[in-house]
Structures are given as C-alpha cells and as structure tokens.
Enzyme design. Structure first.
Site, short mmCIF file in Angstrom:
data_model
loop_
_atom_site.label_atom_id
_atom_site.label_comp_id
_atom_site.label_asym_id
_atom_site.label_seq_id
_atom_site.Cartn_x
_atom_site.Cartn_y
_atom_site.Cartn_z
N HIS A 259 -2.00 58.11 -46.82
CA HIS A 259 -1.61 56.74 -46.53
C HIS A 259 -1.48 55.89 -47.79
O HIS A 259 -0.81 54.88 -47.79
CB HIS A 259 -2.62 56.07 -45.58
CG HIS A 259 -2.23 54.68 -45.20
ND1 HIS A 259 -2.71 53.57 -45.85
CD2 HIS A 259 -1.37 54.22 -44.27
CE1 HIS A 259 -2.16 52.48 -45.33
NE2 HIS A 259 -1.36 52.85 -44.37
N CYS A 260 -2.11 56.30 -48.89
CA CYS A 260 -2.20 55.40 -50.05
C CYS A 260 -1.05 55.57 -51.05
O CYS A 260 -0.25 54.66 -51.24
CB CYS A 260 -3.53 55.61 -50.77
SG CYS A 260 -4.96 55.06 -49.80
#
Length: 422
Positions: A259-260
C-alpha cells in the site's frame, strides 16, 4: 462498555495498534465495516500476517471487542482512524473511507474526545477535510475536542520493528492537541516524536516512502544497464554498503508493491500539481521506472528462453511467490499481477506457487496454481521459473537446480548455467 480507544479499521494497521493498546490494559473497541472481519476477530481469528489467533485471544481476554455498529464510537475517549486510502482515477487519494469514518465520528463526537487520523494522505487533509466535518456540530478542535495526525509506519512481516518499538510521529491541530496525542501513544509506544503540526506529520510519512520509492527506482534502472554492461549489480551493492556512512543499500526487483511505496508518493505528487501547478519530477520519474519493471522481467525471461531456442509464446512459465514482499500473505499492489498479465498477453502458459496464498486475486482464472506436493515436478517441467518473492519456505538454490531455466529477481541464487539474476 466505555472504551479507552476505538480504532476504525481492523486491518494491517489498526489491528497491531489494538494489540499494543490492549497489552497495557486499555479497553479497546475495534470498529470495521466488514461483518466478516468483525465476526472473525470476536471468534478469536486473525486475518493479518503479524498477529496469530493466540494474539487475538489474548486481546479478547484483555477487553478487546470488535463491532460494526458506529454508534458505539461515542463510548470511546480516543478514536483512531486506520482506514485505507487507495488512489482515485485522477491519481490523488481516494478519501472515501476517511470521509465515511469522519462522518461516523462526527455523529458521535463528545467534548474531550481525542481524534487521530493515521491513514496516509496528502498534506492538509487533517485540517482541510477532517476538521471542518468534526467542527460542523459546534465543537471546536483544540478547545472542545482534540485533533491530531500520526502516520502509520507498520511494515508487514518485519520481525524486528512493530507498533511498539517503531517511533510514533504525532502532529496536532494545536500544541495542546499534539501533547494529548503524544500522551495517548506514550502509553504503549516506546518513542513519540512531535512535529510542529498536522501538515508536518502528514508530509513526514510521504517523505519516508518517497525516499524509498526514488532509491528503488535508481537501483532498478541500474539493474538494466549493469546487465547490458555485464556488471553484477548485486556484487556492486554488497561492495558499496561496506561504506559506514553516506550510503544505504537498496535492491532491484520485479516492481514495487504494497500500500505504501507504489501509492503514497503519488499523494505528494498530486498535491504539488494540484496546489502549486508544477510536477514533482523525481516522484513521477521513479513511478515510471518502477512501473516498467514487470515488463523488464518479461523481457529478461524471453531472452533466457531464446538462448535455448524457445519462444515465450507457448512456453510454460512458473512464478514463485506472488505476494508484494517476502514472508507475508499480503497481495496488495503485487508486481506479480502485471508480470503474469504481460506473460499471458504474450502467449505464455503461466503457473504459480506461493506457500502463503490460497487464492491469487487478479489472475486466478488465467494462471494455474501449483500445490506444494507438485512443486518440484512443476519446476522441472516448466520452460522457465521466475522467483518473484523469496519466501523463507523456498530453498532457492535447490529449486534453481531442478529448473530448466531460473530467473531470480531477488539476487539470492548462486550463479550457474541455468540461473540468471535480475
């Protein structure tokens, strides 16, 4: 039941936070919109890599409870928002989950409450998006209730650093809000770092991941020209990292996931373009480079097959490890998906094996799953095997030895006639 803290979002961020808060005796309410997640947690079942079923059982014994009822948020002294912020179609953050969480809080906001946003987003979100909704009922941040931002820093699968021993950055709407948030986290986090305000805390998270994003892009680009120049980049990195200052090792790979790294830098790039009218060129170039790595892996596989007079079309390609990083089950933004899609588009017969994945989302209907019992046979029969993620379950050199051709994107396999490292 009055809760010391309600945590909105019981995923990879919210659940480890709930674990640490419960461990110091806080009464924790876990709120999630998924009835399946809530039922599983209340039954003592974990759905994230870093927590076991026993961890959940211990949390329940300590007073943890999960719910889908937003009205229960009004019982909490502190509310922490840990919901996802995916990219929208225009490249900015999709604040739908944040907006829903804030709306639920606003309906249950009471004087004296502390509200903390942990979801990664662009600078200004806490003050420009969250605060007006919470203040619409007449209560004022910094006076009647307290508002802060504290970026999540969870690294799924990291066995050294977790929610307790990773320093917690906090920035409040006012200095008083900052201290309230610092006091809350200080109960169960070893180190709390205060910033000047919410924007500084929001930008700190984006800087951390943009730094990684850009440096990964650097070594990914070096991987290409080092291969063309017959230079072993992996050996270069090992030599360079012996310098005790001024260098941090980053490694090439099949693309970035989770997600990052593939998402967070875009929040900053989007914000710069939207508010200042010019591009954040480092981020956009890094995104371009990292996004092309699956295609580069396909090209390298095609070249390896050519050396044995085989075409990629019609060949069987076995992918090992389809999660976004080693030793976890998380598939979010995994580069294995575009890698498989491009192989299939070129006519390859794609198979996959992953000891941590029951169902591979995205290409499940187009790729054949290989079970553990059939792995050695599948490797020996595949025209080429590509190691995408180096799960600890894999004996890489043994698997490479069974293969007809082995492309290692992790750089861990020993050199050999059948083995090529990215």
């Amino acid at each position: 039941m009055t809760a010391d803290v309600a945590i909105i979002g019981q995923g990879y961020v919210g659940l480890p936070l709930a674990k640490e808060a419960t461990a110091v005796g806080l009464k924790v309410l876990g709120y999630d919109v998924s009835q399946r997640v809530v039922d599983g947690l209340n039954a003592g079942k974990s759905h994230v890599d870093d927590l076991s079923d026993q961890d959940i059982a211990t949390m329940i014994e300590g007073g943890f409870r999960a719910t889908t009822d937003p009205s229960e948020l009004g019982q909490a002294k502190t509310i922490v928002i840990c919901v996802p912020t995916p990219l929208s179609e225009d490249g900015g953050p999709d604040l739908g989950p944040v907006n829903s969480a804030v709306a639920a809080i606003a309906e249950n906001l009471r004087p004296g409450m502390l509200i903390i946003l942990e979801s990664t987003t662009y600078p200004g979100t806490t003050d420009e998006v969250v605060r007006p909704v919470l203040e619409a009922g007449g209560l004022k941040a910094g006076e009647d209730f307290f508002l802060a931002f504290s970026p999540e820093r969870i690294d799924p699968g990291n066995e050294k650093y977790g929610a307790k021993n990773t320093p917690k950055v906090v920035g409040g709407h006012t200095p008083v809000d900052t201290e309230k948030a610092a006091e809350f986290y200080g109960q169960f986090v070893d180190t709390v770092v205060r910033t000047k305000g919410t924007r500084e805390a929001e930008t700190a998270k984006l800087l951390e991941n943009t730094y990684r994003h850009i440096n990964i892009a650097l070594v990914n680009e070096m991987a290409r020209f080092c291969h063309d120049l017959d230079i072993d980049l992996w050996d270069v990195i090992e030599a360079a990292k012996t310098k005790p200052f001024g260098f941090q090792a980053f490694y090439p790979g099949p693309g970035v996931g989770g997600h990052c790294i593939p998402i967070d830098p875009n929040y900053l790039s989007y914000n710069v373009r939207a508010k200042l009218g010019y591009p954040f060129r480092f981020v956009e170039l890094a995104q371009e480079i990292n996004a092309t790595m699956p295609a580069y892996v396909v090209q390298r596989a095609q070249n390896l097959l050519n050396e044995t007079s085989k075409a990629l079309k019609g060949s069987t390609v076995l992918l090992l490890g389809v999660t976004y990083k080693p030793n976890i089950a998380d598939q979010r933004e995994s580069p294995a998906v575009p890698l498989a899609q491009q192989l299939i588009a070129k006519g390859a017969e794609v198979q996959f094996h992953d000891p941590r994945v029951e169902e591979w989302f995205g290409v499940a209907d187009a790729a054949q799953k290989i079970g553990d019992a059939d792995l050695e046979r599948a490797i020996s029969e595949a025209d080429i095997t590509i190691l995408v993620q180096k799960h600890r379950e894999y004996d890489i050199d043994a698997l490479a030895g069974l293969s007809q051709a082995f492309l290692d994107t992790s750089g861990k396999a020993q050199d050999g006639d059948k083995v090529e490292r990215l």
